[in-house]
Scaffold this motif. Structure first.
Motif, PDB file in Angstrom:
ATOM      1  N   GLY A 305     107.369 -28.838  59.020  1.00  0.00           N
ATOM      2  CA  GLY A 305     107.462 -29.866  60.050  1.00  0.00           C
ATOM      3  C   GLY A 305     107.687 -31.238  59.471  1.00  0.00           C
ATOM      4  O   GLY A 305     106.844 -32.120  59.615  1.00  0.00           O
ATOM      5  N   GLY A 306     108.832 -31.441  58.832  1.00  0.00           N
ATOM      6  CA  GLY A 306     109.105 -32.738  58.231  1.00  0.00           C
ATOM      7  C   GLY A 306     109.005 -33.876  59.221  1.00  0.00           C
ATOM      8  O   GLY A 306     108.383 -34.902  58.958  1.00  0.00           O
ATOM      9  N   GLY A 307     109.629 -33.716  60.399  1.00  0.00           N
ATOM     10  CA  GLY A 307     109.551 -34.767  61.405  1.00  0.00           C
ATOM     11  C   GLY A 307     108.296 -34.687  62.232  1.00  0.00           C
ATOM     12  O   GLY A 307     107.548 -35.656  62.361  1.00  0.00           O
ATOM     13  N   ALA A 308     108.014 -33.496  62.808  1.00  0.00           N
ATOM     14  CA  ALA A 308     106.861 -33.345  63.702  1.00  0.00           C
ATOM     15  C   ALA A 308     106.371 -31.909  63.661  1.00  0.00           C
ATOM     16  O   ALA A 308     107.128 -30.986  63.327  1.00  0.00           O
ATOM     17  CB  ALA A 308     107.221 -33.751  65.129  1.00  0.00           C
ATOM     18  N   TYR A 309     105.104 -31.729  64.049  1.00  0.00           N
ATOM     19  CA  TYR A 309     104.462 -30.417  64.028  1.00  0.00           C
ATOM     20  C   TYR A 309     103.646 -30.275  65.303  1.00  0.00           C
ATOM     21  O   TYR A 309     102.824 -31.142  65.627  1.00  0.00           O
ATOM     22  CB  TYR A 309     103.555 -30.310  62.801  1.00  0.00           C
ATOM     23  N   VAL A 310     103.864 -29.167  66.032  1.00  0.00           N
ATOM     24  CA  VAL A 310     103.107 -28.877  67.257  1.00  0.00           C
ATOM     25  C   VAL A 310     102.108 -27.777  66.937  1.00  0.00           C
ATOM     26  O   VAL A 310     102.486 -26.668  66.561  1.00  0.00           O
ATOM     27  CB  VAL A 310     104.051 -28.436  68.393  1.00  0.00           C
ATOM     28  N   GLY A 311     100.817 -28.073  67.116  1.00  0.00           N
ATOM     29  CA  GLY A 311      99.764 -27.147  66.739  1.00  0.00           C
ATOM     30  C   GLY A 311      99.579 -26.006  67.715  1.00  0.00           C
ATOM     31  O   GLY A 311     100.201 -25.939  68.793  1.00  0.00           O
ATOM     32  N   GLU A 312      98.717 -25.106  67.357  1.00  0.00           N
ATOM     33  CA  GLU A 312      98.486 -23.872  68.104  1.00  0.00           C
ATOM     34  C   GLU A 312      98.115 -24.146  69.555  1.00  0.00           C
ATOM     35  O   GLU A 312      97.209 -24.932  69.846  1.00  0.00           O
ATOM     36  CB  GLU A 312      97.376 -23.071  67.429  1.00  0.00           C
ATOM     37  N   GLY A 313      98.828 -23.514  70.480  1.00  0.00           N
ATOM     38  CA  GLY A 313      98.506 -23.611  71.899  1.00  0.00           C
ATOM     39  C   GLY A 313      98.854 -24.930  72.548  1.00  0.00           C
ATOM     40  O   GLY A 313      98.557 -25.141  73.731  1.00  0.00           O
ATOM     41  N   ALA A 314      99.505 -25.837  71.845  1.00  0.00           N
ATOM     42  CA  ALA A 314      99.825 -27.149  72.414  1.00  0.00           C
ATOM     43  C   ALA A 314     100.994 -27.043  73.394  1.00  0.00           C
ATOM     44  O   ALA A 314     101.845 -26.162  73.292  1.00  0.00           O
ATOM     45  CB  ALA A 314     100.163 -28.134  71.312  1.00  0.00           C
ATOM     46  N   THR A 315     101.023 -27.972  74.349  1.00  0.00           N
ATOM     47  CA  THR A 315     102.111 -28.023  75.336  1.00  0.00           C
ATOM     48  C   THR A 315     102.816 -29.369  75.253  1.00  0.00           C
ATOM     49  O   THR A 315     103.031 -30.046  76.250  1.00  0.00           O
ATOM     50  CB  THR A 315     101.577 -27.772  76.757  1.00  0.00           C
ATOM     51  N   THR A 316     103.168 -29.749  74.072  1.00  0.00           N
ATOM     52  CA  THR A 316     103.808 -31.041  73.821  1.00  0.00           C
ATOM     53  C   THR A 316     105.169 -31.124  74.498  1.00  0.00           C
ATOM     54  O   THR A 316     105.905 -30.142  74.567  1.00  0.00           O
ATOM     55  CB  THR A 316     103.977 -31.240  72.306  1.00  0.00           C
ATOM     56  N   ILE A 317     105.522 -32.319  74.950  1.00  0.00           N
ATOM     57  CA  ILE A 317     106.838 -32.586  75.522  1.00  0.00           C
ATOM     58  C   ILE A 317     107.569 -33.559  74.602  1.00  0.00           C
ATOM     59  O   ILE A 317     107.046 -34.630  74.275  1.00  0.00           O
ATOM     60  CB  ILE A 317     106.729 -33.185  76.937  1.00  0.00           C
ATOM     61  N   PHE A 318     108.779 -33.171  74.166  1.00  0.00           N
ATOM     62  CA  PHE A 318     109.675 -34.075  73.457  1.00  0.00           C
ATOM     63  C   PHE A 318     110.868 -34.325  74.378  1.00  0.00           C
ATOM     64  O   PHE A 318     111.615 -33.401  74.699  1.00  0.00           O
ATOM     65  CB  PHE A 318     110.151 -33.460  72.148  1.00  0.00           C
ATOM     66  N   ASP A 319     111.050 -35.547  74.790  1.00  0.00           N
ATOM     67  CA  ASP A 319     112.089 -35.883  75.760  1.00  0.00           C
ATOM     68  C   ASP A 319     112.953 -37.007  75.200  1.00  0.00           C
ATOM     69  O   ASP A 319     112.470 -38.118  74.960  1.00  0.00           O
ATOM     70  CB  ASP A 319     111.452 -36.320  77.078  1.00  0.00           C
ATOM     71  N   GLY A 320     114.235 -36.724  74.974  1.00  0.00           N
ATOM     72  CA  GLY A 320     115.151 -37.749  74.509  1.00  0.00           C
ATOM     73  C   GLY A 320     114.863 -38.239  73.112  1.00  0.00           C
ATOM     74  O   GLY A 320     115.091 -39.413  72.811  1.00  0.00           O
ATOM     75  N   GLU A 342     103.631 -23.916  73.664  1.00  0.00           N
ATOM     76  CA  GLU A 342     104.672 -23.816  74.678  1.00  0.00           C
ATOM     77  C   GLU A 342     105.253 -25.199  74.971  1.00  0.00           C
ATOM     78  O   GLU A 342     105.183 -25.709  76.090  1.00  0.00           O
ATOM     79  CB  GLU A 342     104.126 -23.190  75.959  1.00  0.00           C
ATOM     80  N   PRO A 343     105.834 -25.834  73.974  1.00  0.00           N
ATOM     81  CA  PRO A 343     106.366 -27.183  74.194  1.00  0.00           C
ATOM     82  C   PRO A 343     107.703 -27.160  74.924  1.00  0.00           C
ATOM     83  O   PRO A 343     108.409 -26.144  74.941  1.00  0.00           O
ATOM     84  CB  PRO A 343     106.549 -27.703  72.766  1.00  0.00           C
ATOM     85  N   ASP A 344     108.035 -28.290  75.523  1.00  0.00           N
ATOM     86  CA  ASP A 344     109.354 -28.508  76.109  1.00  0.00           C
ATOM     87  C   ASP A 344     110.093 -29.503  75.223  1.00  0.00           C
ATOM     88  O   ASP A 344     109.586 -30.606  74.962  1.00  0.00           O
ATOM     89  CB  ASP A 344     109.248 -29.066  77.527  1.00  0.00           C
ATOM     90  N   VAL A 345     111.283 -29.120  74.767  1.00  0.00           N
ATOM     91  CA  VAL A 345     112.116 -29.987  73.941  1.00  0.00           C
ATOM     92  C   VAL A 345     113.403 -30.216  74.721  1.00  0.00           C
ATOM     93  O   VAL A 345     114.227 -29.310  74.861  1.00  0.00           O
ATOM     94  CB  VAL A 345     112.399 -29.345  72.570  1.00  0.00           C
ATOM     95  N   THR A 346     113.584 -31.410  75.246  1.00  0.00           N
ATOM     96  CA  THR A 346     114.659 -31.673  76.204  1.00  0.00           C
ATOM     97  C   THR A 346     115.460 -32.901  75.786  1.00  0.00           C
ATOM     98  O   THR A 346     114.883 -33.915  75.374  1.00  0.00           O
ATOM     99  CB  THR A 346     114.084 -31.903  77.611  1.00  0.00           C
ATOM    100  N   ASP A 347     116.789 -32.799  75.884  1.00  0.00           N
ATOM    101  CA  ASP A 347     117.688 -33.925  75.605  1.00  0.00           C
ATOM    102  C   ASP A 347     117.451 -34.509  74.222  1.00  0.00           C
ATOM    103  O   ASP A 347     117.487 -35.740  74.044  1.00  0.00           O
ATOM    104  CB  ASP A 347     117.529 -35.018  76.672  1.00  0.00           C
ATOM    105  N   CYS A 348     117.215 -33.662  73.249  1.00  0.00           N
ATOM    106  CA  CYS A 348     116.951 -34.114  71.889  1.00  0.00           C
ATOM    107  C   CYS A 348     118.141 -33.801  70.978  1.00  0.00           C
ATOM    108  O   CYS A 348     118.924 -32.893  71.237  1.00  0.00           O
ATOM    109  CB  CYS A 348     115.684 -33.456  71.334  1.00  0.00           C
ATOM    110  N   VAL A 349     118.249 -34.550  69.904  1.00  0.00           N
ATOM    111  CA  VAL A 349     119.300 -34.361  68.905  1.00  0.00           C
ATOM    112  C   VAL A 349     118.657 -34.030  67.570  1.00  0.00           C
ATOM    113  O   VAL A 349     117.742 -34.735  67.121  1.00  0.00           O
ATOM    114  CB  VAL A 349     120.170 -35.626  68.767  1.00  0.00           C
TER     115      VAL A 349
END
Length: 849
Positions: A305-320, A342-349
């Motif tokens: 996870g050089g940029g970011a890391y989502v831990g166990e069971g997290a529901t993180t949202i990455f938007d744009g 169960e994260p949502d990764v939306t409109d990301c590059v």
């Protein structure tokens, strides 16, 4: 393409070694002087306190001179480099009720939690935030109104360099463990408009450092909201906005260690941070529910996870968000998603990220994210060390969540991603089982173009895993060995529907499966292709199966320089079912192995095999070789008698014909015109190209003669709305006219294949050819109403063709291949009879002869 916050910034691809990379990036940052910060509309709006609240402003300005140094006004602002800490101490004395709020307003300059004059000052010194105290930077020297804040211009720095002696990476061993700490009881704190830098969370284990203290001080070097005394107590509703986290070092858990239940991170930049284990930039703890909007992650480094890391069971949202030029020595250079998350990764590059082993863009470890409307561009798994299962430069998915679940990737674009390891695969996507648990993925409305693998699966690689692909386009994908677009090994099931395979290449020693190949000899699986098109793919074959059962329904396989279909021998019983498909003008039609030592068999129904072979299909073996069952099928030059494919009546080879199926434009009719002609209603090229459909403005990368998507950024289009133009080199320059176009769908789809230099097509008066594999109703074609709607008992084997939604156990001996043809139109239209047409396209009632 640049990141959202990167206008005018230098973009450098991260190096393989961290020390070299960091030193270079530090010099670049010094040249920049400061990192640009995007200021949101909320950040510059007038702040309004809740009704009934008491609001007190405290002022900090390191450049202030004179005054009382008590923080009561800009004139009397706290003016030492530890002025913010003084303001926090003053705030603690003011806040007495839950509604009391203190705003600490800070002018540009560099501030530290404590100025160390002796080594006795502890590295645990930190800016410790509490409920009711908010921190705002970006004011000019001398101060100004709240509405006039400009953090990009008035750079306000919070530093962990307690001695003030750092230079590049030197002298950081005495820096604060955490620059900012949010108190474990704090709720609703806002931190806005700061550059947070020079934290060094590297506290050693051992005597005098009992847990949990030493653990906390190894995490979150820039900011942490993890409690020092009780790791289960967490801060809530933290807002971090318009901040830059840069040059922070951690043993683990990144520059921002987020343990909050609800955290909001908006328009922040994570640039050039490092963690020895997880999350160079941002870490979201297990079970977290955080939202990150408009953030940029670049030049960060970690093992995972050089940029970011989502831990166990997290529901993180990455938007744009943008993830660019991050490094991982193991997995997930851009983003790592851990168990059951169960994260949502939306409109990301995700661009220019490098991982040594897996998932340069995103690594998914037994989790079920939703990845929607994202771009994966020029990411690379660099490999090395001779390891196995390397790859997935765009997305790598391994296993499933504890209770099962599907990773969903949709409406996304994968372009020029590469897996360069000699034993890896999946230039864009890699699926890997964990023990007996397959990875499970839904891939829908995605475009793959220019991705490559040094071994297998230029675009997609699956190992003992399951995937459903819908409405995808694989364009100009490349594998050095096998599976130019897709490769399946060690079993698993792949279902592909309504997809397009154009110009993919399998090269090297094997050259197997320019579009798809299964190459396992140990575990069987199955693959299904429904309503899909395969044109101009280069290799020994288009679809090659060594171990899987393969089902090809309502497909067009045309103009490929290799064989269309190959089923080779193995130790298992494999089969190939081909129904209502058109296989035309390939180097070879279908080649079925001898069946020894296994029992290979192939069954072809209601299909057309025409014009295959190097001599235009001069014999039936150019069309079909060694099939078990061929019925109600047009086979060019097929023979009668024992073993021939043109026997009539009942039997394995029955009711076939060698009569010309009469395609609308089999060899091409020449037309003169321009690509943006209006529809005229006449039978010419204008019927297929709408006004303005093809112009230079819709070609995003005119320097490449390959398919590209529409110009980005902008509103993301549905894949169905993309121009659908595929540009390829002229494969038959010696024999064909300069420009040849294959229409592989009806006039409404406007999907073309262009052989030759596309630029000439944009000029008036050019002559070009149109080929169309629909059945001609003017003759009419002998393939119309010539198929069969029924089969002998048990002939459909283990496949339930009555179920248009998928495959399953056969429950009926009266089945249809699909309820839709390749165009998506209804099958079985009554013209002269109620029988299905041969081939991929069904004549509709309005076109009945």
């Amino acid at each position: 393409m640049g990141s959202a916050a990167g206008a005018g910034c230098v973009r450098v691809r991260a190096a393989d070694q961290y020390e070299t990379n960091m030193k270079r990036e530090f010099v670049i940052m010094l040249q920049r002087h400061s990192i640009p910060i995007i200021v949101s509309a909320l950040a510059i709006a007038l702040w309004v306190a809740p009704a009934g609240a008491t609001v007190t402003d405290i002022y900090v300005d390191i450049t202030a001179t004179g005054g009382s140094d008590d923080g009561t006004s800009w004139t009397d602002a706290f003016h030492s480099d530890s002025g913010i800490q003084k303001a926090l101490d003053a705030a603690a004395a003011i806040i007495s009720l839950p509604d009391d709020t203190v705003r600490i307003l800070v002018a540009e300059g560099e501030y530290r939690p404590s100025k160390r004059t002796e080594r006795t000052v502890a590295r645990t010194e930190t800016f410790k935030m509490m409920s009711g105290a908010d921190l705002y930077g970006g004011f000019p020297e001398g101060g100004d109104s709240f509405a006039s804040r400009d953090p990009a211009t008035n750079v306000t720095i919070l530093t962990g360099d307690l001695d003030g002696d750092d230079w590049l990476l030197t002298n950081m061993d005495d820096n604060a463990y955490h620059v900012v700490t949010v108190d474990e009881t704090a709720d609703g704190v806002t931190i806005e408009g700061f550059k947070i830098t020079r934290g060094n969370a590297d506290r050693l284990n051992g005597i005098g450092n009992p847990p949990p203290n030493y653990i906390v001080d190894r995490q979150g070097s820039g900011l942490t909201n993890r409690d020092r005394d009780d790791a289960d107590v967490i801060a809530n509703n933290l807002v971090v906005r318009d901040c830059v986290f840069t040059i922070n070092l951690s043993d683990d858990h990144g520059a921002f260690n987020d343990h909050g239940e609800r955290t909001f991170v908006e328009d922040c930049t994570f640039d050039t941070n490092k963690s020895d284990v997880k999350a160079g930039g941002y870490y979201n703890h297990n079970g977290g529910n955080s939202t990150l909007e408009g953030c940029v992650f670049e030049h960060n480094v970690a093992d995972q996870g050089g940029g970011a890391y989502v831990g166990e069971g997290a529901t993180t949202i990455f938007d744009g968000c943008t993830f660019e030029s991050n490094d991982a020595f193991e997995f997930g250079a851009g983003l790592y998603i851990h168990n059951d998350a169960e994260p949502d990764v939306t409109d990301c590059v995700f661009e220019l990220n490098d991982a040594t082993q897996r998932g340069a863009g995103i690594y998914v470890n037994q989790a079920a994210p939703t990845i929607d409307r994202c771009i994966f561009l020029d990411n690379e798994v660099v490999g090395g060390g001779g390891g196995s299962d390397f790859g997935g430069a765009g997305v790598y998915v391994t296993g499933q969540p504890t209770g099962g679940g599907t990773a969903t990737i949709k409406n996304s674009i994968f372009s020029d991603n590469a897996s360069t390891n000699a034993s890896g695969g999946g230039g864009a996507i890699y699926l890997l089982n964990v023990g007996a648990t397959p990875a499970d993925a839904l891939i829908e409305n995605c475009v793959f173009t220019g991705d490559s693998s040094a071994e297998y699966g230029g675009g997609f690689f699956s190992k003992a895993s399951d995937a459903e692909l819908k409405t995808c386009k694989f364009i100009d994908e490349y594998a050095a060995q096998a599976g130019g677009a897709m490769n399946t090994t060690d079993g698993g099931s792949q279902s592909v529907a309504d997809s397009l395979f154009i110009g993919n290449t399998a090269s090297g020693t094997f050259k197997l499966g320019s579009a798809w190949v299964s190459d396992s000899t140990t575990v069987t699986g199955e693959a299904g292709f429904v309503r899909s098109k395969f044109v101009g793919n280069t290799g020994l074959s288009v679809i090659w199966s060594q171990s899987n059962d393969v089902y090809v329904d309502n497909c067009l396989i045309a103009r490929n320089p290799g064989a269309a279909l190959v089923q080779s021998g193995s130790t298992y019983d494999e089969s190939m079912y081909v129904r209502n498909s058109t296989v035309a003008h390939n180097a070879h039609g279908a080649q079925i192995g001898s069946g020894s030592p296994g029992d290979l068999y192939a069954k072809f129904y209601d299909s057309i095999f025409w014009g295959n072979g190097p001599s235009g299909g001069s014999s039936e073996t150019d069309q079909i070789d060694n099939a078990t069952v061929v019925t109600h099928t047009t086979v060019k030059d097929c023979s009668t008698g024992s073993g021939g494919y043109c026997e009539s009546g009942s039997g394995s080879h029955s009711d076939n014909t060698s009569t010309d199926p009469d395609f609308v434009k089999e060899y091409g009719d020449e037309y003169t015109g321009t690509w943006d002609d209006d529809d005229t209603g006449s039978d010419d090229a204008a019927d297929y190209v709408g006004a303005g459909e093809v112009t230079t403005s819709t070609i995003a990368n005119a320097a490449k003669t390959t398919y590209t998507f529409v110009t980005w950024p902008g509103s993301f289009p549905a894949v169905a709305d993309l121009p659908g133009l595929i540009f390829q080199p002229n494969a038959d320059a010696a024999t064909e006219d300069d420009y040849t176009i294959i229409f592989s769908a009806n006039s409404t789809s406007k999907e073309l294949v262009v052989w030759g230099d596309y630029s000439a097509h944009l000029v008036d008066g050019k002559t070009f050819k149109v080929l169309d594999y629909h059945l001609d109703t003017s003759t009419p074609s002998a393939a119309i109403d010539a198929g069969s709607n029924s089969e002998a008992a048990g002939a459909c084997g283990t496949i339930d063709y009555c179920d248009a939604a998928g495959y399953g156990t056969c429950t009926s001996d009266v089945c249809l291949t699909s309820d839709k043809d390749l165009d998506g139109n209804t099958r079985i239209v009554t013209c002269d009879s109620a029988d299905v047409d041969m081939g991929a396209y069904e004549v509709q009632s309005g076109d009945c002869p």
